[in-house]
Structures are given as structure tokens and as C-alpha cells.
Design an enzyme around this catalytic site. Structure first.
Site, PDB file in Angstrom:
ATOM      1  N   MET A 128       0.764  -1.280  -0.108  1.00  0.00           N
ATOM      2  CA  MET A 128       0.043  -0.049  -0.072  1.00  0.00           C
ATOM      3  C   MET A 128       0.932   1.494   0.036  1.00  0.00           C
ATOM      4  O   MET A 128       1.138   1.705   0.827  1.00  0.00           O
ATOM      5  CB  MET A 128      -0.820   0.029   1.239  1.00  0.00           C
ATOM      6  CG  MET A 128      -1.878  -1.046   1.114  1.00  0.00           C
ATOM      7  SD  MET A 128      -3.006  -1.220   2.595  1.00  0.00           S
ATOM      8  CE  MET A 128      -3.937   0.362   2.458  1.00  0.00           C
ATOM      9  N   PRO A 129       1.329   1.658  -1.055  1.00  0.00           N
ATOM     10  CA  PRO A 129       2.024   2.933  -1.150  1.00  0.00           C
ATOM     11  C   PRO A 129       1.555   4.038  -0.889  1.00  0.00           C
ATOM     12  O   PRO A 129       0.279   4.385  -1.395  1.00  0.00           O
ATOM     13  CB  PRO A 129       2.650   2.903  -2.848  1.00  0.00           C
ATOM     14  CG  PRO A 129       2.386   1.549  -3.359  1.00  0.00           C
ATOM     15  CD  PRO A 129       1.194   1.134  -2.519  1.00  0.00           C
ATOM     16  N   ILE A 130       2.071   4.906  -0.041  1.00  0.00           N
ATOM     17  CA  ILE A 130       1.618   6.430   0.318  1.00  0.00           C
ATOM     18  C   ILE A 130       2.654   7.157  -0.159  1.00  0.00           C
ATOM     19  O   ILE A 130       3.790   7.206   0.341  1.00  0.00           O
ATOM     20  CB  ILE A 130       1.546   6.253   1.835  1.00  0.00           C
ATOM     21  CG1 ILE A 130       0.414   5.269   2.154  1.00  0.00           C
ATOM     22  CG2 ILE A 130       0.761   7.756   2.194  1.00  0.00           C
ATOM     23  CD1 ILE A 130       0.071   5.272   3.696  1.00  0.00           C
TER      24      ILE A 130
END
Length: 61
Positions: free
Chosen positions: A2-4
Site C-alpha cells: 500500500m504505497p503512500i
């Protein structure tokens, strides 16, 4: 995964520019990491010129 991604920039961009930025950053993250589109989060943090300084001077001065 889950890249932020957090983008910090001075205020003043239009909603259209911010929309395009979110789309481009999302596409780049998908392309480079293989993450699913639904998993990519992009956060835009806008700063006032009074809150940002370079070389000992605020950009508003």
C-alpha cells in the site's frame, strides 16, 4: 503493498492541476512498483509562502 506518497508544495495550484498530479503520481507508482491502483494513496500538503523559507528568508518576504 500500500504505497503512500506525500507531495509537499506551495499553495496556488488549481484543482485541475492537483487532480492531474494525483493521477500522474498514481500512474508512476503503479508502473514502477506494480501496486494495484486501489492501493495507491497520494496526499497533497500545501504550504503558505509565509510558512516556507529558503536561505534564511520566507518566500513571502
Amino acid at each position: 503493498m500500500m504505497p503512500i506518497v506525500t507531495v509537499q508544495m506551495l499553495e496556488g495550484r488549481t484543482d485541475e492541476q492537483k487532480k492531474a498530479l494525483v493521477e500522474s503520481v498514481t500512474d508512476s507508482v503503479i508502473e514502477t512498483t506494480g501496486a494495484r491502483r486501489e492501493a495507491v494513496t497520494v496526499v497533497i500538503e500545501e504550504m503558505k509562502k509565509q510558512h516556507y523559507g529558503v536561505g534564511g528568508k520566507r518566500l513571502s518576504d
